[in-house]
Write an enzyme that holds these catalytic residues in place. Structure first.
Site, PDB file in Angstrom:
ATOM      1  N   ASP A   8       0.876  -1.171   0.000  1.00  0.00           N
ATOM      2  CA  ASP A   8       0.000   0.000   0.000  1.00  0.00           C
ATOM      3  C   ASP A   8       0.918   1.226   0.000  1.00  0.00           C
ATOM      4  OD1 ASP A   8       0.931   0.266   2.596  1.00  0.00           O
ATOM      5  OD2 ASP A   8      -1.043   0.329   3.538  1.00  0.00           O
ATOM      6  N   HIS A   9       0.333   2.394   0.200  1.00  0.00           N
ATOM      7  CA  HIS A   9       1.131   3.631   0.192  1.00  0.00           C
ATOM      8  C   HIS A   9       2.176   3.630   1.305  1.00  0.00           C
ATOM      9  CE1 HIS A   9      -2.422   4.001   2.683  1.00  0.00           C
ATOM     10  NE2 HIS A   9      -1.811   4.922   3.408  1.00  0.00           N
ATOM     11  N   CYS A  65       3.498  -2.958   3.996  1.00  0.00           N
ATOM     12  CA  CYS A  65       2.654  -1.821   4.371  1.00  0.00           C
ATOM     13  C   CYS A  65       3.429  -1.038   5.430  1.00  0.00           C
ATOM     14  CB  CYS A  65       1.262  -2.262   4.831  1.00  0.00           C
ATOM     15  SG  CYS A  65       1.201  -3.306   6.309  1.00  0.00           S
ATOM     16  N   GLY A  66       2.756  -0.162   6.151  1.00  0.00           N
ATOM     17  CA  GLY A  66       3.481   0.635   7.127  1.00  0.00           C
ATOM     18  C   GLY A  66       4.103  -0.217   8.217  1.00  0.00           C
ATOM     19  N   THR A  67       3.321  -1.180   8.710  1.00  0.00           N
ATOM     20  CA  THR A  67       3.770  -2.020   9.823  1.00  0.00           C
ATOM     21  C   THR A  67       3.990  -3.485   9.442  1.00  0.00           C
ATOM     22  OG1 THR A  67       1.473  -2.506  10.331  1.00  0.00           O
ATOM     23  CG2 THR A  67       2.479  -0.636  11.514  1.00  0.00           C
ATOM     24  N   MET A  71      -1.238  -6.122   6.232  1.00  0.00           N
ATOM     25  CA  MET A  71      -1.015  -7.036   5.106  1.00  0.00           C
ATOM     26  C   MET A  71      -1.069  -8.489   5.578  1.00  0.00           C
ATOM     27  SD  MET A  71      -0.768  -5.746   2.124  1.00  0.00           S
ATOM     28  CE  MET A  71      -0.138  -4.446   1.048  1.00  0.00           C
ATOM     29  N   HIS A  98      10.421 -23.267  10.103  1.00  0.00           N
ATOM     30  CA  HIS A  98       9.432 -23.938  10.947  1.00  0.00           C
ATOM     31  C   HIS A  98       7.993 -23.731  10.476  1.00  0.00           C
ATOM     32  CE1 HIS A  98      12.042 -24.500  14.837  1.00  0.00           C
ATOM     33  NE2 HIS A  98      12.624 -24.962  13.735  1.00  0.00           N
ATOM     34  N   ARG A 132       8.220 -32.659  11.908  1.00  0.00           N
ATOM     35  CA  ARG A 132       7.243 -32.285  12.941  1.00  0.00           C
ATOM     36  C   ARG A 132       6.612 -30.919  12.653  1.00  0.00           C
ATOM     37  NH1 ARG A 132      12.221 -31.001  14.875  1.00  0.00           N
ATOM     38  NH2 ARG A 132      12.483 -29.087  16.111  1.00  0.00           N
ATOM     39  N   HIS A 133       7.317 -30.092  11.915  1.00  0.00           N
ATOM     40  CA  HIS A 133       6.764 -28.766  11.605  1.00  0.00           C
ATOM     41  C   HIS A 133       5.632 -28.873  10.586  1.00  0.00           C
ATOM     42  CE1 HIS A 133       9.797 -27.093  14.102  1.00  0.00           C
ATOM     43  NE2 HIS A 133      10.756 -27.697  13.412  1.00  0.00           N
TER      44      HIS A 133
HETATM   45  C1  RB5 Z   1      -1.513   3.008   6.308  1.00  0.00           C
HETATM   46  O1  RB5 Z   1      -1.548   4.248   6.916  1.00  0.00           O
HETATM   47  C2  RB5 Z   1      -1.232   1.936   7.337  1.00  0.00           C
HETATM   48  O2  RB5 Z   1      -2.321   1.777   8.175  1.00  0.00           O
HETATM   49  C3  RB5 Z   1      -0.894   0.646   6.624  1.00  0.00           C
HETATM   50  O3  RB5 Z   1       0.210   0.841   5.801  1.00  0.00           O
HETATM   51  C4  RB5 Z   1      -0.537  -0.544   7.494  1.00  0.00           C
HETATM   52  O4  RB5 Z   1       0.460  -0.225   8.409  1.00  0.00           O
HETATM   53  C5  RB5 Z   1      -1.668  -1.254   8.092  1.00  0.00           C
HETATM   54  O5  RB5 Z   1      -1.510  -2.256   8.794  1.00  0.00           O
END
Ligand code: RB5
Length: 142
Positions: A8-9, A65-67, A71, A98, A132-133
């Site tokens: 995403d952005h 994505c940001g975090t 995703m 694993h 096992r995994h």
């Molecule tokens: C976008 O602002 C942010 O929410 C997205 O990139 C992501 O981190 C969501 O989980």
């Protein structure tokens, strides 16, 4: 290796860097967008990458994505997808060895570019251990 990648952005900048890096290493990269830093919805790009992983157009996927969190949540809704958010090379290695992760999720706002590249390199070069995994994966893959 054939790899689908999407963002995403919030993950656009890192995705662009990884597309270049992976192509430079000789991988065949399907860049499924987004195509700019304009605001978009991450589930739309997660879906496109998941479809290509599930129909075996590609061997694996990368979502940024940001975090990495949104995703991974969106991708893990698809049966057969094992998407792992990785923050370091250890979690990258273990998610392959694993958990047989077939999608790597990264947070552009969390990781430095060098660390992200290192995570990708480890993730792409680590094999699933099986045994096992596999039994454990089978327990949540009905
Ligand atoms: C976008 O602002 C942010 O929410 C997205 O990139 C992501 O981190 C969501 O989980």
């Amino acid at each position: 290796m054939k790899i689908a990648i999407g963002s995403d952005h919030g993950g656009f900048e890192l995705k662009q860097l990884l597309v270049k890096k992976l192509a430079g290493l000789g991988h065949e990269v399907n860049d499924l967008g987004c195509d700019s830093a304009a605001s978009v919805d991450y589930p739309d790009f997660a879906e496109q990458v998941c479809v290509q992983v599930l129909d075996a157009t590609v061997e694996c996927g990368i979502l940024v994505c940001g975090t990495g969190l949104g995703m991974s949540m969106a991708a893990n809704k698809y049966r057969g997808i094992r998407a792992a958010v990785c923050h370091n090379e250890y979690t990258a290695r273990m998610s392959r060895a694993h958990n047989d992760a077939n999608i790597l999720c990264l947070g552009d706002r969390v990781l430095g570019k060098g660390l992200a590249e290192g995570i990708v390199e480890v993730w792409l070069t680590t094999s699933f251990t099986g045994g096992r995994h596999q039994q454990r994966i089978d327990k949540f893959s009905g």
